[in-house]
Scaffold this motif. Structure first.
Motif: not given
Length: 222
Positions: A12-17, A68-75, A103-104, A210-215
């Motif tokens: 789910x985290x990787x799907x953000x555009x 907007x839908x594809x962004x994780x953080x909305x400022x 997620x948002x 859940x700290x990842x070293x690569x995708x």
């Protein structure tokens, strides 16, 4: 939490555009907002930027709604004349809808206006809505939209954010970028709601694992 659930969360985290979407009025484009975008870029944060001139009327584009839908953080950068733009208010209404979407994260910034003025629609915001109500008088559908915009302003302005009054903009921008970075990297931060009793310790332990070293990395919890 089992392996499949962990993989689903990471997917789910990787799907953000985009990492960030910034909603702002043109009056902040060449000062605060421009500096904010520059700081986000320096930290490798991918932000959607609409470089077209914001319109006073008309419908918001599908591209912006999708961004907007594809962004994780909305400022949301609230400024003196933000509410005078129906274009900005349409963005804001969409952002408010995303508050409850998993997620948002929505972060308000009060640039040259107080949080109270935005929440209560007083001062310049009151004047803007008087004009909107006069303009759309007799149009039931649009008057309903005006009420939706009022609700969105109150809802977003009540979130934890930054009031820039009498503060160094550069220092506050660094704080904003740090909050965004923490959110994107799943580092423990104050982003966990204090309203959820007992969630901080389990969430922080999970984030450490859940700290990842690569995708392509996948962590399995036993």
């Amino acid at each position: 939490m089992d392996c499949m659930r962990i993989q689903s969360t990471l997917s789910h985290r990787k799907n953000w555009k985009y990492d960030v979407f910034v909603s702002f009025r043109g009056e902040t484009r060449n000062n605060f907002t421009d500096h904010l975008y520059a700081a986000l870029r320096r930290h490798g944060i991918v932000a959607f930027r609409d470089d077209t001139k914001l319109k006073k009327g008309g419908l918001i584009s599908e591209e912006l709604l999708e961004a907007i839908e594809a962004s994780q953080v909305l400022i949301v950068v609230f400024s003196m004349n933000y509410a005078s733009s129906t274009w900005c208010l349409q963005e804001l209404a969409k952002i408010a809808d995303c508050i409850q979407v998993p997620g948002h994260r929505v972060l308000p910034v009060f640039c040259d206006v107080s949080p109270s003025e935005v929440r209560k629609q007083s001062g310049n915001y009151e004047e803007a809505f008087v004009e909107h109500e006069e303009r759309f008088k007799g149009d039931t559908e649009m008057m309903e939209q005006v009420q939706r915009w009022r609700g969105a302003l109150t809802q977003v302005a009540n979130l934890s954010g930054w009031d820039l009054k009498d503060k160094s903009q550069s220092a506050e921008i660094e704080k904003i970028v740090k909050a965004v970075t923490n959110r994107l990297s799943l580092k423990p931060s104050s982003s966990v709601s204090n309203d959820i009793v007992g969630i901080h310790s389990p969430v922080q332990e999970l984030e450490k694992l859940l700290v990842l070293d690569s995708e392509d990395d996948v962590r399995v919890m036993m």
